[in-house]
Design a protein around this motif. Sequence first.
Motif, PDB file in Angstrom:
ATOM      1  N   VAL A 144       1.064  -1.556   0.201  1.00 36.86           N
ATOM      2  CA  VAL A 144       0.478  -0.117  -0.201  1.00 36.86           C
ATOM      3  C   VAL A 144       0.588   1.275  -0.192  1.00 36.86           C
ATOM      4  O   VAL A 144       0.614   2.593  -0.396  1.00 36.86           O
ATOM      5  N   ALA A 145       1.914   1.120   0.322  1.00 33.47           N
ATOM      6  CA  ALA A 145       2.391   3.007   1.029  1.00 33.47           C
ATOM      7  C   ALA A 145       2.782   2.867   0.064  1.00 33.47           C
ATOM      8  O   ALA A 145       3.358   4.610  -0.685  1.00 33.47           O
ATOM      9  N   PRO A 146       3.555   2.374  -0.985  1.00 34.67           N
ATOM     10  CA  PRO A 146       4.594   2.641  -2.767  1.00 34.67           C
ATOM     11  C   PRO A 146       3.513   4.107  -3.772  1.00 34.67           C
ATOM     12  O   PRO A 146       3.241   5.033  -3.530  1.00 34.67           O
ATOM     13  N   ILE A 147       1.526   3.205  -3.360  1.00 40.68           N
ATOM     14  CA  ILE A 147       0.406   3.918  -3.756  1.00 40.68           C
ATOM     15  C   ILE A 147       0.227   5.062  -3.503  1.00 40.68           C
ATOM     16  O   ILE A 147       0.658   5.776  -3.784  1.00 40.68           O
ATOM     17  N   PHE A 148       0.233   5.735  -2.180  1.00 41.75           N
ATOM     18  CA  PHE A 148      -0.799   5.999  -1.622  1.00 41.75           C
ATOM     19  C   PHE A 148       1.368   7.658  -1.164  1.00 41.75           C
ATOM     20  O   PHE A 148       0.845   8.542  -0.705  1.00 41.75           O
ATOM     21  N   PHE A 149       2.631   7.232  -1.149  1.00 36.57           N
ATOM     22  CA  PHE A 149       3.551   8.211  -1.242  1.00 36.57           C
ATOM     23  C   PHE A 149       3.638   8.668  -2.718  1.00 36.57           C
ATOM     24  O   PHE A 149       3.551   9.905  -2.693  1.00 36.57           O
ATOM     25  N   ILE A 150       3.269   7.665  -3.205  1.00 33.22           N
ATOM     26  CA  ILE A 150       2.967   8.787  -4.826  1.00 33.22           C
ATOM     27  C   ILE A 150       1.827   9.207  -4.852  1.00 33.22           C
ATOM     28  O   ILE A 150       1.683  11.184  -5.182  1.00 33.22           O
ATOM     29  N   VAL A 151       0.970   9.430  -4.363  1.00 33.12           N
ATOM     30  CA  VAL A 151      -0.518  10.289  -4.482  1.00 33.12           C
ATOM     31  C   VAL A 151       0.232  11.326  -2.962  1.00 33.12           C
ATOM     32  O   VAL A 151      -0.319  12.652  -3.997  1.00 33.12           O
ATOM     33  N   PHE A 152       0.696  10.959  -2.467  1.00 31.33           N
ATOM     34  CA  PHE A 152       1.587  12.551  -1.251  1.00 31.33           C
ATOM     35  C   PHE A 152       2.173  13.804  -2.518  1.00 31.33           C
ATOM     36  O   PHE A 152       2.700  14.446  -1.598  1.00 31.33           O
ATOM     37  N   MET A 153       3.143  12.731  -3.075  1.00 34.20           N
ATOM     38  CA  MET A 153       3.676  12.983  -3.487  1.00 34.20           C
ATOM     39  C   MET A 153       3.321  14.817  -5.076  1.00 34.20           C
ATOM     40  O   MET A 153       4.156  15.655  -4.876  1.00 34.20           O
ATOM     41  N   GLY A 154       2.078  13.601  -5.466  1.00 37.75           N
ATOM     42  CA  GLY A 154       1.527  14.748  -6.104  1.00 37.75           C
ATOM     43  C   GLY A 154       1.118  15.758  -5.491  1.00 37.75           C
ATOM     44  O   GLY A 154       1.677  16.659  -6.127  1.00 37.75           O
ATOM     45  N   VAL A 155       0.918  15.927  -3.808  1.00 36.46           N
ATOM     46  CA  VAL A 155       0.262  16.376  -3.117  1.00 36.46           C
ATOM     47  C   VAL A 155       1.236  18.154  -3.446  1.00 36.46           C
ATOM     48  O   VAL A 155       1.416  19.057  -3.469  1.00 36.46           O
ATOM     49  N   ILE A 156       2.179  17.464  -3.043  1.00 34.10           N
ATOM     50  CA  ILE A 156       3.574  18.055  -2.634  1.00 34.10           C
ATOM     51  C   ILE A 156       4.240  19.363  -4.168  1.00 34.10           C
ATOM     52  O   ILE A 156       4.785  20.212  -3.572  1.00 34.10           O
ATOM     53  N   LEU A 157       4.347  18.299  -4.498  1.00 32.90           N
ATOM     54  CA  LEU A 157       4.850  18.919  -5.958  1.00 32.90           C
ATOM     55  C   LEU A 157       3.562  19.845  -6.849  1.00 32.90           C
ATOM     56  O   LEU A 157       4.203  20.906  -7.221  1.00 32.90           O
ATOM     57  N   LYS A 158       2.960  19.469  -6.268  1.00 31.02           N
ATOM     58  CA  LYS A 158       1.253  20.425  -6.880  1.00 31.02           C
ATOM     59  C   LYS A 158       1.529  22.074  -5.465  1.00 31.02           C
ATOM     60  O   LYS A 158       1.752  23.460  -6.571  1.00 31.02           O
ATOM     61  N   ARG A 159       2.177  21.625  -5.006  1.00 33.79           N
ATOM     62  CA  ARG A 159       1.935  23.072  -3.449  1.00 33.79           C
ATOM     63  C   ARG A 159       3.578  23.229  -4.076  1.00 33.79           C
ATOM     64  O   ARG A 159       3.159  24.815  -3.282  1.00 33.79           O
ATOM     65  N   THR A 160       4.061  23.122  -4.462  1.00 31.92           N
ATOM     66  CA  THR A 160       5.743  23.651  -4.337  1.00 31.92           C
ATOM     67  C   THR A 160       5.757  24.322  -6.141  1.00 31.92           C
ATOM     68  O   THR A 160       6.735  24.756  -6.770  1.00 31.92           O
ATOM     69  N   SER A 161       5.252  24.221  -6.605  1.00 35.86           N
ATOM     70  CA  SER A 161       4.768  24.071  -8.084  1.00 35.86           C
ATOM     71  C   SER A 161       5.375  23.919  -8.936  1.00 35.86           C
ATOM     72  O   SER A 161       5.945  24.862 -10.068  1.00 35.86           O
ATOM     73  N   VAL A 162       5.649  23.205  -8.794  1.00 37.56           N
ATOM     74  CA  VAL A 162       6.611  21.982  -9.331  1.00 37.56           C
ATOM     75  C   VAL A 162       5.566  21.810 -10.611  1.00 37.56           C
ATOM     76  O   VAL A 162       6.008  20.830 -12.177  1.00 37.56           O
ATOM     77  N   ILE A 163       4.635  21.473 -10.299  1.00 42.01           N
ATOM     78  CA  ILE A 163       2.942  20.547 -11.490  1.00 42.01           C
ATOM     79  C   ILE A 163       2.401  21.908 -11.331  1.00 42.01           C
ATOM     80  O   ILE A 163       2.429  22.061 -10.140  1.00 42.01           O
ATOM     81  N   ASN A 164       1.512  21.677 -12.017  1.00 39.72           N
ATOM     82  CA  ASN A 164       0.443  22.556 -12.195  1.00 39.72           C
ATOM     83  C   ASN A 164      -0.614  22.259 -12.423  1.00 39.72           C
ATOM     84  O   ASN A 164      -1.044  21.135 -13.393  1.00 39.72           O
ATOM     85  N   GLU A 165      -2.080  22.661 -12.764  1.00 39.63           N
ATOM     86  CA  GLU A 165      -3.484  22.617 -12.788  1.00 39.63           C
ATOM     87  C   GLU A 165      -2.599  22.022 -14.741  1.00 39.63           C
ATOM     88  O   GLU A 165      -3.580  21.074 -14.899  1.00 39.63           O
ATOM     89  N   ALA A 166      -1.821  23.064 -15.175  1.00 38.49           N
ATOM     90  CA  ALA A 166      -2.289  22.330 -17.532  1.00 38.49           C
ATOM     91  C   ALA A 166      -1.170  20.673 -16.977  1.00 38.49           C
ATOM     92  O   ALA A 166      -1.985  20.173 -17.777  1.00 38.49           O
ATOM     93  N   PHE A 167      -0.571  20.462 -15.910  1.00 37.53           N
ATOM     94  CA  PHE A 167      -0.028  18.860 -15.964  1.00 37.53           C
ATOM     95  C   PHE A 167      -0.774  18.169 -14.814  1.00 37.53           C
ATOM     96  O   PHE A 167      -1.271  17.139 -16.069  1.00 37.53           O
ATOM     97  N   VAL A 168      -1.824  18.140 -14.884  1.00 42.68           N
ATOM     98  CA  VAL A 168      -2.723  17.718 -14.312  1.00 42.68           C
ATOM     99  C   VAL A 168      -4.072  17.532 -15.314  1.00 42.68           C
ATOM    100  O   VAL A 168      -4.322  16.736 -15.178  1.00 42.68           O
ATOM    101  N   SER A 169      -4.321  18.671 -15.744  1.00 44.00           N
ATOM    102  CA  SER A 169      -5.552  18.524 -16.772  1.00 44.00           C
ATOM    103  C   SER A 169      -4.658  17.373 -17.800  1.00 44.00           C
ATOM    104  O   SER A 169      -5.506  16.317 -18.663  1.00 44.00           O
ATOM    105  N   THR A 170      -3.881  17.690 -18.103  1.00 44.65           N
ATOM    106  CA  THR A 170      -3.037  17.148 -19.151  1.00 44.65           C
ATOM    107  C   THR A 170      -2.500  15.719 -18.731  1.00 44.65           C
ATOM    108  O   THR A 170      -2.670  15.083 -20.006  1.00 44.65           O
ATOM    109  N   GLY A 171      -2.053  14.866 -18.309  1.00 44.36           N
ATOM    110  CA  GLY A 171      -1.721  14.536 -17.444  1.00 44.36           C
ATOM    111  C   GLY A 171      -3.472  13.161 -17.490  1.00 44.36           C
ATOM    112  O   GLY A 171      -3.122  11.996 -18.192  1.00 44.36           O
ATOM    113  N   SER A 172      -4.090  13.685 -16.644  1.00 43.11           N
ATOM    114  CA  SER A 172      -5.361  13.140 -16.185  1.00 43.11           C
ATOM    115  C   SER A 172      -5.949  12.740 -17.970  1.00 43.11           C
ATOM    116  O   SER A 172      -6.978  11.087 -18.043  1.00 43.11           O
ATOM    117  N   LYS A 173      -6.058  13.793 -18.280  1.00 43.98           N
ATOM    118  CA  LYS A 173      -5.920  13.552 -20.127  1.00 43.98           C
ATOM    119  C   LYS A 173      -5.819  12.269 -20.503  1.00 43.98           C
ATOM    120  O   LYS A 173      -6.440  11.035 -21.269  1.00 43.98           O
TER     121      LYS A 173
END
Length: 318
Positions: A15-44
């Motif tokens: 379980v831990a690797p899955i949720f570590f990556i999820v919370f890494m996404g939280v950190i990367l977004k908060r530190t502006s390493v990734i932005n809304e455009a990345f999230v939108s394109t990545g999700s699509k």
Amino acid sequence: MALYLDTLAFTANIVAPIFFIVFMGVILKRTSVINEAFVSTGSKLVFMITLPTLVFMSIARTDFQAVFNPTQLSYVAAGTLVTFIAIWLLAKQWIHKPEDLGVFIQGAFRSNYGIIGLAVSFNLFGQTGLAQASLLLALVIPLYNVLSIIVLSLPMKSSNALSLSGVIIEILKNPLIIAVLLALPFSYFGFSLPEVVDRTGRYFANLTLPLALLTIGATLNLKSLKHTSFQAFWATATKLLILPIILTLGAWQAGFTDQDLVLMFVLFGCPTAAASFVMAKAMGGNAQLAANIILTTTIGSVFTLSSGIYLMKILEVI
């Protein structure tokens, strides 16, 4: 004591690797390493290309007769329908705003099995688990979509509601359904993919889970936890505790064991699908409530999925 420590380590490794990556996404977004455009394109990209490729590859390279389990599929369909109706009947007794009712019900039954479920299934059982989970996913994708349209439309008497033919067309246009339909002949008849197709497909498939988990984390807004409502709490409790316990115990009583039982627990115990927010917003539901349910179930599932897998390991189900 050693047994419990070994079991705890096994659960953490799943379980831990899955949720570590999820919370890494939280950190990367908060530190502006990734932005809304990345999230939108990545999700699509995940929805249109990489996840369908992963599902196609996992089914196409698997012996269909070895993983196809009509009894399991029937139980999942029946269990989903029965609990969906039960949640609706109970919820309408105390939720009186139509824009809240449909969102609550959808949040309480609709699993994010396409991302979290496939990741956990693969970590638990490898390619055989991934292939069997993909067949389950092929069942629940149309089922969840149809039930969500019904429950969001009827309380609102929405003019956005699709006709039966419209629902069927939307299901057939779903990239995951297309991937399953294309993969089944390869699995059933044992056809082999050309080497260049197989290698290219594996490259795309390997992108899926890390990219999808990062985008899920990037969409979480932890500040909205303070706005979490009583309805979000009960939807979360239903999704992560009540349904998995009832349906998994029911499956065990019905004779399911080992991998079949564990995969159904994962299916019923996954957090609420992120797509429920998009659908709720598009159909006039309470989008804030939908977002809160996704957030609380995603965070809560770290503990509930871990606890369930730990218990099954202790009981030697796994």
